[in-house]
Design a protein around this motif. Structure first.
Motif, short mmCIF file in Angstrom:
data_model
loop_
_atom_site.label_atom_id
_atom_site.label_comp_id
_atom_site.label_asym_id
_atom_site.label_seq_id
_atom_site.Cartn_x
_atom_site.Cartn_y
_atom_site.Cartn_z
N VAL A 1 10.75 6.91 0.93
CA VAL A 1 9.78 5.93 1.42
C VAL A 1 9.37 4.99 0.28
CG1 VAL A 1 7.45 5.65 2.34
CG2 VAL A 1 8.94 7.44 3.23
N PHE A 2 9.21 5.54 -0.93
CA PHE A 2 8.86 4.68 -2.06
C PHE A 2 9.93 3.63 -2.30
CE2 PHE A 2 9.79 3.62 -6.45
CZ PHE A 2 8.65 2.89 -6.76
N TYR A 3 11.18 4.04 -2.38
CA TYR A 3 12.25 3.09 -2.66
C TYR A 3 12.37 2.03 -1.57
CZ TYR A 3 13.96 5.80 -6.60
OH TYR A 3 14.07 6.43 -7.82
N ILE B 1 14.67 4.81 10.77
CA ILE B 1 15.73 5.77 10.44
C ILE B 1 15.28 6.70 9.32
CG2 ILE B 1 18.04 5.98 9.43
CD1 ILE B 1 18.71 3.32 10.90
N THR B 2 14.61 6.13 8.31
CA THR B 2 14.09 6.96 7.20
C THR B 2 13.06 7.95 7.70
OG1 THR B 2 14.47 5.13 5.64
CG2 THR B 2 12.99 6.90 4.93
N ALA B 3 12.20 7.51 8.64
CA ALA B 3 11.20 8.42 9.21
C ALA B 3 11.88 9.56 9.96
CB ALA B 3 10.27 7.66 10.15
N TYR B 4 12.94 9.27 10.69
CA TYR B 4 13.69 10.32 11.38
C TYR B 4 14.27 11.33 10.39
CZ TYR B 4 13.92 9.34 16.39
OH TYR B 4 13.62 9.23 17.72
N ALA C 1 21.60 3.38 1.74
CA ALA C 1 22.28 4.35 0.88
C ALA C 1 21.43 4.71 -0.33
CB ALA C 1 23.63 3.78 0.43
N ALA C 2 20.77 3.72 -0.92
CA ALA C 2 19.97 3.95 -2.13
C ALA C 2 18.74 4.80 -1.84
CB ALA C 2 19.55 2.62 -2.75
N VAL C 3 18.04 4.50 -0.74
CA VAL C 3 16.78 5.22 -0.48
C VAL C 3 17.03 6.66 -0.05
CG1 VAL C 3 15.62 3.07 0.14
CG2 VAL C 3 16.55 4.51 1.95
N LEU C 4 18.23 6.95 0.44
CA LEU C 4 18.54 8.32 0.85
C LEU C 4 19.17 9.14 -0.27
CD1 LEU C 4 19.91 7.76 4.46
CD2 LEU C 4 17.58 8.27 3.72
N ALA C 5 19.33 8.53 -1.44
CA ALA C 5 19.97 9.22 -2.56
C ALA C 5 19.14 10.35 -3.15
CB ALA C 5 20.34 8.21 -3.65
N TRP D 1 0.83 -1.20 0.00
CA TRP D 1 0.00 0.00 0.00
C TRP D 1 0.87 1.25 0.00
CZ3 TRP D 1 -0.41 4.22 3.15
CH2 TRP D 1 -1.53 5.03 2.99
N LEU D 2 1.90 1.23 0.84
CA LEU D 2 2.79 2.38 0.94
C LEU D 2 3.53 2.62 -0.38
CD1 LEU D 2 4.17 4.57 2.60
CD2 LEU D 2 5.76 2.84 3.45
N MET D 3 3.96 1.54 -1.03
CA MET D 3 4.67 1.67 -2.31
C MET D 3 3.77 2.35 -3.36
SD MET D 3 6.21 -1.32 -4.79
CE MET D 3 4.56 -1.83 -5.33
N TYR D 4 2.53 1.88 -3.49
CA TYR D 4 1.65 2.43 -4.52
C TYR D 4 1.27 3.88 -4.23
CZ TYR D 4 1.06 -2.24 -6.50
OH TYR D 4 1.27 -3.46 -7.09
N PHE D 5 1.02 4.19 -2.96
CA PHE D 5 0.59 5.55 -2.62
C PHE D 5 1.73 6.54 -2.81
CE2 PHE D 5 -0.90 8.65 0.84
CZ PHE D 5 -1.74 9.31 -0.05
#
Length: 423
Positions: A361-363, A383-386, A127-131, A61-65
Protein backbone atom coordinates in the motif's frame (compact mmCIF):
# COMPACT_ATOMS: atom_id res chain seq x y z
CA UNK A 1 -18.37 16.51 20.92
CA UNK A 2 -20.37 13.29 20.88
CA UNK A 3 -18.57 12.11 17.73
CA UNK A 4 -15.24 12.90 19.36
CA UNK A 5 -16.07 10.70 22.35
CA UNK A 6 -17.37 7.91 20.11
CA UNK A 7 -14.06 7.89 18.19
CA UNK A 8 -12.03 7.80 21.41
CA UNK A 9 -14.19 5.02 22.84
CA UNK A 10 -14.08 2.95 19.63
CA UNK A 11 -10.33 3.24 19.15
CA UNK A 12 -9.70 2.75 22.86
CA UNK A 13 -11.71 -0.47 22.95
CA UNK A 14 -10.04 -1.69 19.75
CA UNK A 15 -6.54 -1.12 21.13
CA UNK A 16 -7.61 -2.63 24.45
CA UNK A 17 -8.67 -5.78 22.59
CA UNK A 18 -5.17 -5.89 21.07
CA UNK A 19 -3.76 -6.59 24.55
CA UNK A 20 -5.48 -9.99 24.55
CA UNK A 21 -5.48 -10.75 20.83
CA UNK A 22 -2.14 -12.61 20.76
CA UNK A 23 -3.38 -15.01 23.44
CA UNK A 24 -6.76 -15.46 21.71
CA UNK A 25 -5.15 -15.96 18.31
CA UNK A 26 -2.99 -18.77 19.73
CA UNK A 27 -6.02 -20.50 21.20
CA UNK A 28 -8.12 -20.04 18.05
CA UNK A 29 -5.17 -20.87 15.75
CA UNK A 30 -5.74 -17.73 13.64
CA UNK A 31 -3.51 -14.67 13.38
CA UNK A 32 -4.45 -11.44 15.12
CA UNK A 33 -4.90 -9.39 11.86
CA UNK A 34 -7.97 -11.54 11.04
CA UNK A 35 -9.52 -10.71 14.41
CA UNK A 36 -8.62 -7.03 14.02
CA UNK A 37 -10.27 -6.99 10.61
CA UNK A 38 -13.48 -8.27 12.21
CA UNK A 39 -13.21 -5.47 14.78
CA UNK A 40 -12.92 -3.01 11.89
CA UNK A 41 -16.05 -4.44 10.27
CA UNK A 42 -17.89 -4.14 13.59
CA UNK A 43 -16.87 -0.51 14.20
CA UNK A 44 -17.94 0.40 10.66
CA UNK A 45 -21.25 -1.42 11.11
CA UNK A 46 -22.08 0.43 14.36
CA UNK A 47 -21.16 3.66 12.55
CA UNK A 48 -18.30 4.91 14.70
CA UNK A 49 -17.66 8.35 13.09
CA UNK A 50 -14.10 7.78 11.92
CA UNK A 51 -12.84 9.19 8.63
CA UNK A 52 -13.58 5.93 6.85
CA UNK A 53 -12.07 5.48 3.36
CA UNK A 54 -14.81 6.01 0.79
CA UNK A 55 -13.67 3.50 -0.42
CA UNK A 56 -10.20 4.88 -1.26
CA UNK A 57 -7.87 6.82 0.97
CA UNK A 58 -6.23 10.12 0.14
CA UNK A 59 -2.91 9.18 -1.48
CA UNK A 60 -0.73 11.50 0.62
CA UNK A 61 -2.34 10.58 3.95
CA UNK A 62 -2.14 6.89 3.11
CA UNK A 63 1.52 7.18 2.07
CA UNK A 64 2.58 8.86 5.33
CA UNK A 65 0.58 6.55 7.59
CA UNK A 66 1.70 3.31 5.94
CA UNK A 67 5.27 4.65 5.75
CA UNK A 68 5.34 5.15 9.54
CA UNK A 69 4.09 1.62 10.25
CA UNK A 70 6.54 0.00 7.83
CA UNK A 71 9.66 1.79 9.10
CA UNK A 72 8.76 1.03 12.72
CA UNK A 73 8.28 -2.63 11.80
CA UNK A 74 11.60 -2.67 9.90
CA UNK A 75 13.42 -1.36 12.97
CA UNK A 76 11.84 -4.18 14.98
CA UNK A 77 12.91 -6.72 12.35
CA UNK A 78 16.49 -5.44 12.45
CA UNK A 79 16.59 -5.64 16.24
CA UNK A 80 15.39 -9.27 16.16
CA UNK A 81 18.32 -10.59 14.15
CA UNK A 82 21.37 -11.29 16.29
CA UNK A 83 24.89 -12.53 15.66
CA UNK A 84 24.29 -16.27 15.82
CA UNK A 85 23.29 -16.74 12.19
CA UNK A 86 25.93 -18.12 9.85
CA UNK A 87 26.39 -17.50 6.13
CA UNK A 88 24.49 -20.68 5.32
CA UNK A 89 21.50 -19.26 7.23
CA UNK A 90 21.69 -15.98 5.32
CA UNK A 91 21.76 -17.72 1.93
CA UNK A 92 18.06 -18.55 2.12
CA UNK A 93 16.71 -15.00 2.61
CA UNK A 94 19.18 -13.68 0.04
CA UNK A 95 17.94 -16.22 -2.50
CA UNK A 96 14.37 -15.14 -1.74
CA UNK A 97 15.31 -11.50 -2.32
CA UNK A 98 17.44 -11.92 -5.44
CA UNK A 99 15.55 -14.74 -7.15
CA UNK A 100 12.04 -15.09 -5.72
CA UNK A 101 11.33 -11.36 -5.75
CA UNK A 102 12.31 -10.87 -9.44
CA UNK A 103 10.32 -13.97 -10.43
CA UNK A 104 7.26 -12.60 -8.62
CA UNK A 105 7.67 -9.20 -10.28
CA UNK A 106 8.13 -10.65 -13.77
CA UNK A 107 5.05 -12.86 -13.30
CA UNK A 108 2.95 -9.97 -12.00
CA UNK A 109 4.11 -7.71 -14.84
CA UNK A 110 3.28 -10.25 -17.54
CA UNK A 111 -0.13 -11.00 -16.05
CA UNK A 112 -0.76 -7.28 -15.70
CA UNK A 113 0.06 -6.71 -19.35
CA UNK A 114 -1.57 -9.70 -21.00
CA UNK A 115 -4.28 -10.88 -18.58
CA UNK A 116 -5.44 -7.70 -16.84
CA UNK A 117 -4.58 -5.66 -19.96
CA UNK A 118 -3.11 -2.77 -17.97
CA UNK A 119 -0.87 -0.07 -19.44
CA UNK A 120 2.90 -0.61 -19.36
CA UNK A 121 3.54 1.80 -16.43
CA UNK A 122 0.60 0.37 -14.46
CA UNK A 123 1.81 -3.19 -15.03
CA UNK A 124 5.30 -2.19 -13.86
CA UNK A 125 3.82 -0.52 -10.80
CA UNK A 126 1.67 -3.54 -9.95
CA UNK A 127 4.76 -5.76 -10.16
CA UNK A 128 6.76 -3.37 -7.95
CA UNK A 129 4.17 -2.96 -5.20
CA UNK A 130 3.67 -6.72 -4.91
CA UNK A 131 7.41 -7.39 -4.58
CA UNK A 132 7.97 -6.88 -0.83
CA UNK A 133 7.09 -9.39 1.86
CA UNK A 134 5.33 -7.33 4.50
CA UNK A 135 7.22 -6.87 7.80
CA UNK A 136 4.04 -5.80 9.62
CA UNK A 137 1.39 -8.41 8.83
CA UNK A 138 4.06 -11.12 8.69
CA UNK A 139 5.14 -10.51 12.30
CA UNK A 140 3.61 -13.77 13.54
CA UNK A 141 5.86 -15.88 11.28
CA UNK A 142 9.00 -13.89 12.10
CA UNK A 143 11.48 -14.05 14.95
CA UNK A 144 9.87 -13.47 18.29
CA UNK A 145 12.04 -12.75 21.33
CA UNK A 146 15.29 -11.14 20.10
CA UNK A 147 17.20 -12.65 23.02
CA UNK A 148 15.98 -16.18 22.31
CA UNK A 149 17.94 -16.93 19.16
CA UNK A 150 19.38 -20.39 19.40
CA UNK A 151 21.23 -21.31 16.24
CA UNK A 152 19.45 -23.52 13.75
CA UNK A 153 20.25 -23.56 10.05
CA UNK A 154 16.67 -24.32 9.05
CA UNK A 155 15.14 -21.43 11.00
CA UNK A 156 11.95 -20.49 9.15
CA UNK A 157 11.31 -17.43 11.29
CA UNK A 158 14.80 -16.05 10.67
CA UNK A 159 14.52 -16.52 6.91
CA UNK A 160 11.17 -14.72 6.71
CA UNK A 161 12.35 -11.92 9.05
CA UNK A 162 15.52 -11.26 7.07
CA UNK A 163 13.65 -11.44 3.75
CA UNK A 164 11.05 -8.89 4.87
CA UNK A 165 13.74 -6.55 6.17
CA UNK A 166 15.75 -6.69 2.96
CA UNK A 167 13.19 -6.72 0.19
CA UNK A 168 11.05 -3.90 1.53
CA UNK A 169 13.87 -1.55 0.59
CA UNK A 170 15.09 -3.32 -2.53
CA UNK A 171 11.57 -3.08 -4.00
CA UNK A 172 11.85 0.72 -4.07
CA UNK A 173 13.92 0.99 -7.29
CA UNK A 174 11.19 -0.83 -9.19
CA UNK A 175 8.54 1.60 -7.97
CA UNK A 176 10.84 4.33 -9.26
CA UNK A 177 11.05 2.42 -12.55
CA UNK A 178 7.26 2.48 -12.96
CA UNK A 179 7.05 6.19 -12.09
CA UNK A 180 9.90 7.16 -14.41
CA UNK A 181 8.43 5.18 -17.32
CA UNK A 182 5.03 6.80 -16.69
CA UNK A 183 6.61 10.27 -16.58
CA UNK A 184 8.60 9.59 -19.77
CA UNK A 185 5.46 8.51 -21.57
CA UNK A 186 7.07 5.63 -23.44
CA UNK A 187 9.65 2.94 -22.74
CA UNK A 188 11.89 4.37 -25.46
CA UNK A 189 11.97 7.80 -23.78
CA UNK A 190 12.79 6.34 -20.38
CA UNK A 191 16.33 7.06 -19.10
CA UNK A 192 17.51 3.57 -18.18
CA UNK A 193 21.08 4.65 -17.31
CA UNK A 194 19.88 7.16 -14.70
CA UNK A 195 17.56 4.61 -13.16
CA UNK A 196 20.16 1.83 -13.04
CA UNK A 197 23.08 3.78 -11.58
CA UNK A 198 21.15 6.16 -9.37
CA UNK A 199 17.86 4.61 -8.28
CA UNK A 200 18.98 0.98 -8.31
CA UNK A 201 22.64 0.96 -7.23
CA UNK A 202 23.56 4.27 -5.57
CA UNK A 203 20.48 4.67 -3.37
CA UNK A 204 20.66 1.03 -2.19
CA UNK A 205 24.36 1.33 -1.30
CA UNK A 206 23.82 4.63 0.55
CA UNK A 207 20.87 3.16 2.45
CA UNK A 208 22.76 0.06 3.60
CA UNK A 209 25.95 1.95 4.54
CA UNK A 210 24.17 4.75 6.42
CA UNK A 211 21.98 2.26 8.29
CA UNK A 212 24.97 0.22 9.46
CA UNK A 213 26.88 3.38 10.36
CA UNK A 214 24.06 5.06 12.31
CA UNK A 215 23.26 1.90 14.28
CA UNK A 216 26.93 1.47 15.12
CA UNK A 217 27.33 5.12 16.16
CA UNK A 218 24.29 4.98 18.44
CA UNK A 219 25.63 1.82 20.08
CA UNK A 220 29.03 3.46 20.51
CA UNK A 221 27.44 6.61 21.95
CA UNK A 222 25.43 4.66 24.51
CA UNK A 223 28.52 2.69 25.50
CA UNK A 224 30.72 5.79 25.86
CA UNK A 225 28.09 7.77 27.78
CA UNK A 226 27.89 4.98 30.33
CA UNK A 227 31.63 4.34 30.50
CA UNK A 228 32.85 7.95 30.80
CA UNK A 229 29.86 9.90 32.17
CA UNK A 230 27.95 7.24 34.08
CA UNK A 231 24.85 7.93 31.96
CA UNK A 232 22.91 4.70 31.47
CA UNK A 233 20.43 4.60 28.60
CA UNK A 234 17.46 2.39 29.33
CA UNK A 235 14.47 3.99 27.65
CA UNK A 236 12.73 2.09 24.88
CA UNK A 237 11.71 5.38 23.27
CA UNK A 238 15.20 5.61 21.79
CA UNK A 239 14.22 2.93 19.26
CA UNK A 240 11.45 5.14 17.89
CA UNK A 241 13.77 8.16 17.76
CA UNK A 242 16.43 6.08 15.99
CA UNK A 243 13.81 4.84 13.50
CA UNK A 244 12.63 8.26 12.38
CA UNK A 245 16.07 9.90 12.53
CA UNK A 246 17.67 7.15 10.45
CA UNK A 247 14.89 7.22 7.89
CA UNK A 248 14.88 11.00 7.55
CA UNK A 249 18.67 11.39 7.40
CA UNK A 250 19.04 8.64 4.82
CA UNK A 251 16.32 9.98 2.56
CA UNK A 252 17.88 13.48 2.77
CA UNK A 253 21.27 11.99 1.83
CA UNK A 254 19.80 10.24 -1.23
CA UNK A 255 19.55 6.73 0.19
CA UNK A 256 16.69 4.32 0.69
CA UNK A 257 15.38 4.91 4.20
CA UNK A 258 13.65 1.50 4.47
CA UNK A 259 16.95 -0.31 4.04
CA UNK A 260 18.72 2.11 6.38
CA UNK A 261 16.21 1.59 9.20
CA UNK A 262 16.45 -2.20 8.96
CA UNK A 263 20.26 -2.14 8.94
CA UNK A 264 20.40 0.42 11.76
CA UNK A 265 18.43 -1.94 14.00
CA UNK A 266 20.52 -4.84 12.75
CA UNK A 267 23.79 -2.97 13.44
CA UNK A 268 22.72 -1.90 16.93
CA UNK A 269 21.63 -5.47 17.66
CA UNK A 270 25.14 -6.66 16.78
CA UNK A 271 26.90 -4.06 18.95
CA UNK A 272 28.28 -6.20 21.76
CA UNK A 273 28.79 -3.45 24.38
CA UNK A 274 25.08 -2.68 24.59
CA UNK A 275 23.36 -5.06 27.01
CA UNK A 276 21.00 -7.70 25.76
CA UNK A 277 18.32 -6.54 28.22
CA UNK A 278 18.35 -3.08 26.69
CA UNK A 279 18.21 -4.41 23.14
CA UNK A 280 15.13 -6.39 24.17
CA UNK A 281 13.62 -3.24 25.68
CA UNK A 282 14.18 -1.37 22.41
CA UNK A 283 12.58 -4.19 20.44
CA UNK A 284 9.60 -4.47 22.80
CA UNK A 285 8.89 -0.71 22.63
CA UNK A 286 8.98 -0.72 18.82
CA UNK A 287 6.69 -3.76 18.75
CA UNK A 288 4.14 -2.00 21.00
CA UNK A 289 4.13 1.03 18.69
CA UNK A 290 3.77 -1.22 15.66
CA UNK A 291 0.78 -2.99 17.23
CA UNK A 292 -0.89 0.34 18.05
CA UNK A 293 -0.60 1.63 14.48
CA UNK A 294 -1.56 -1.76 13.06
CA UNK A 295 -4.86 -1.64 14.97
CA UNK A 296 -5.77 1.69 13.38
CA UNK A 297 -4.62 0.63 9.90
CA UNK A 298 -6.54 -2.65 9.80
CA UNK A 299 -9.68 -1.04 11.25
CA UNK A 300 -9.62 1.53 8.45
CA UNK A 301 -8.82 -1.20 5.92
CA UNK A 302 -11.92 -3.02 7.14
CA UNK A 303 -13.93 0.14 6.58
CA UNK A 304 -12.53 0.45 3.08
CA UNK A 305 -13.68 -3.11 2.34
CA UNK A 306 -17.15 -2.40 3.75
CA UNK A 307 -17.33 0.76 1.63
CA UNK A 308 -16.70 -1.18 -1.58
CA UNK A 309 -13.00 -1.06 -2.51
CA UNK A 310 -13.24 -4.71 -3.59
CA UNK A 311 -16.02 -3.88 -6.03
CA UNK A 312 -13.81 -1.69 -8.25
CA UNK A 313 -12.03 -4.54 -10.03
CA UNK A 314 -13.63 -7.40 -11.94
CA UNK A 315 -13.23 -11.18 -11.86
CA UNK A 316 -9.85 -10.90 -13.56
CA UNK A 317 -8.48 -8.84 -10.68
CA UNK A 318 -9.81 -11.35 -8.15
CA UNK A 319 -8.33 -14.29 -10.06
CA UNK A 320 -5.00 -12.47 -10.40
CA UNK A 321 -4.90 -11.87 -6.64
CA UNK A 322 -5.58 -15.53 -5.89
CA UNK A 323 -2.99 -16.74 -8.39
CA UNK A 324 -0.36 -14.37 -7.03
CA UNK A 325 -0.81 -15.39 -3.38
CA UNK A 326 -1.46 -19.11 -3.83
CA UNK A 327 0.66 -19.97 -6.88
CA UNK A 328 3.22 -17.36 -7.94
CA UNK A 329 4.85 -16.58 -4.60
CA UNK A 330 5.05 -20.23 -3.36
CA UNK A 331 6.33 -21.48 -6.70
CA UNK A 332 8.90 -18.68 -6.98
CA UNK A 333 10.06 -19.42 -3.44
CA UNK A 334 10.47 -23.12 -4.15
CA UNK A 335 12.51 -22.33 -7.27
CA UNK A 336 14.82 -20.07 -5.25
CA UNK A 337 15.25 -22.67 -2.50
CA UNK A 338 15.61 -25.66 -4.84
CA UNK A 339 19.31 -26.04 -4.08
CA UNK A 340 18.76 -25.81 -0.31
CA UNK A 341 19.26 -28.98 1.73
CA UNK A 342 16.19 -28.28 3.82
CA UNK A 343 13.27 -30.70 3.84
CA UNK A 344 10.59 -29.97 1.27
CA UNK A 345 8.05 -29.05 3.98
CA UNK A 346 10.41 -26.42 5.36
CA UNK A 347 11.05 -24.94 1.92
CA UNK A 348 7.32 -24.96 1.19
CA UNK A 349 6.54 -23.13 4.44
CA UNK A 350 9.14 -20.45 3.73
CA UNK A 351 7.87 -20.07 0.17
CA UNK A 352 4.19 -20.01 1.13
CA UNK A 353 4.40 -17.36 3.86
CA UNK A 354 5.36 -14.49 1.58
CA UNK A 355 2.71 -12.29 3.19
CA UNK A 356 1.66 -9.13 1.33
CA UNK A 357 0.39 -6.11 3.20
CA UNK A 358 1.04 -2.54 4.24
CA UNK A 359 4.34 -2.22 2.35
CA UNK A 360 2.45 -2.75 -0.91
CA UNK A 361 0.00 0.00 0.00
CA UNK A 362 2.88 2.37 0.76
CA UNK A 363 4.54 1.84 -2.61
CA UNK A 364 1.24 2.23 -4.45
CA UNK A 365 0.32 5.50 -2.72
CA UNK A 366 3.91 6.78 -3.03
CA UNK A 367 3.83 6.23 -6.79
CA UNK A 368 0.51 8.07 -7.12
CA UNK A 369 1.88 11.00 -5.10
CA UNK A 370 4.91 11.16 -7.42
CA UNK A 371 2.80 10.91 -10.59
CA UNK A 372 -0.96 11.34 -10.47
CA UNK A 373 -1.72 10.23 -14.03
CA UNK A 374 -1.34 6.46 -13.83
CA UNK A 375 -4.03 4.66 -15.77
CA UNK A 376 -6.19 2.19 -13.82
CA UNK A 377 -5.37 3.85 -10.49
CA UNK A 378 -8.52 2.67 -8.72
CA UNK A 379 -8.20 -0.83 -10.14
CA UNK A 380 -4.65 -1.08 -8.81
CA UNK A 381 -5.86 -0.11 -5.32
CA UNK A 382 -8.67 -2.68 -5.55
CA UNK A 383 -6.40 -5.52 -6.74
CA UNK A 384 -3.88 -4.70 -3.99
CA UNK A 385 -6.70 -4.70 -1.41
CA UNK A 386 -7.78 -8.16 -2.63
CA UNK A 387 -4.22 -9.48 -2.33
CA UNK A 388 -3.89 -8.10 1.21
CA UNK A 389 -7.27 -9.52 2.24
CA UNK A 390 -6.52 -12.94 0.73
CA UNK A 391 -3.10 -12.94 2.38
CA UNK A 392 -4.57 -11.97 5.76
CA UNK A 393 -7.15 -14.77 5.58
CA UNK A 394 -5.13 -17.61 4.03
CA UNK A 395 -1.89 -16.94 5.87
CA UNK A 396 -3.75 -15.94 9.02
CA UNK A 397 -5.53 -19.30 9.18
CA UNK A 398 -2.51 -21.43 8.26
CA UNK A 399 0.46 -19.63 9.86
CA UNK A 400 -0.22 -20.33 13.57
CA UNK A 401 -0.77 -24.05 12.92
CA UNK A 402 2.25 -24.32 10.62
CA UNK A 403 4.58 -22.47 12.98
CA UNK A 404 3.43 -24.63 15.90
CA UNK A 405 4.01 -27.76 13.79
CA UNK A 406 7.60 -26.77 12.99
CA UNK A 407 8.22 -25.72 16.58
CA UNK A 408 7.23 -29.21 17.75
CA UNK A 409 9.50 -30.68 15.09
CA UNK A 410 12.39 -28.54 16.31
CA UNK A 411 12.68 -26.34 13.20
CA UNK A 412 11.84 -23.04 14.81
CA UNK A 413 13.35 -22.54 18.23
CA UNK A 414 14.27 -25.90 19.61
CA UNK A 415 16.49 -28.70 18.41
CA UNK A 416 20.22 -29.10 17.94
CA UNK A 417 21.11 -25.51 18.59
CA UNK A 418 23.46 -23.66 20.88
CA UNK A 419 22.46 -20.92 23.28
CA UNK A 420 22.49 -17.22 22.51
CA UNK A 421 25.76 -15.46 23.20
CA UNK A 422 24.48 -11.89 23.35
CA UNK A 423 25.81 -9.75 26.15
Amino acid sequence: MKDHYLILAGLGLATLVMAWLPAFSKKLRVSSPILLLLVGFLLFWVDVPLSWPDPLWNDTWLMYFSEAIVIISLMGAGLKIGANYSWSSWKKPLMLVFLTMPLCMISAFLLGQYFLVLSLPSSLLLAAVLAPTDPVLAAEVQLDDPMDEKEYEGNIRFTLTAEAGLNDGIAFPFSYLAVMVAQAGTWAAFNFTNWFWDKLLLKIIIGVVLGLLIGRLIGLLMDRLYKYAGVETFVGFLALSLTFATYGITELLHGYGFLAVFFAGFSLRYYENVSGDYKKKLHDFVTEMEHLLLVVWIILFGGSIMNGILMITDWKGILFALIFVIVIRPLSGLIALAASKEKFKTKLAISFFGIRGIGSVFYLSWAFVQFDHFAYKQELYSITAYIILISIIIHGVTAPTAIEHFRRKGSITEGDRGSATDT
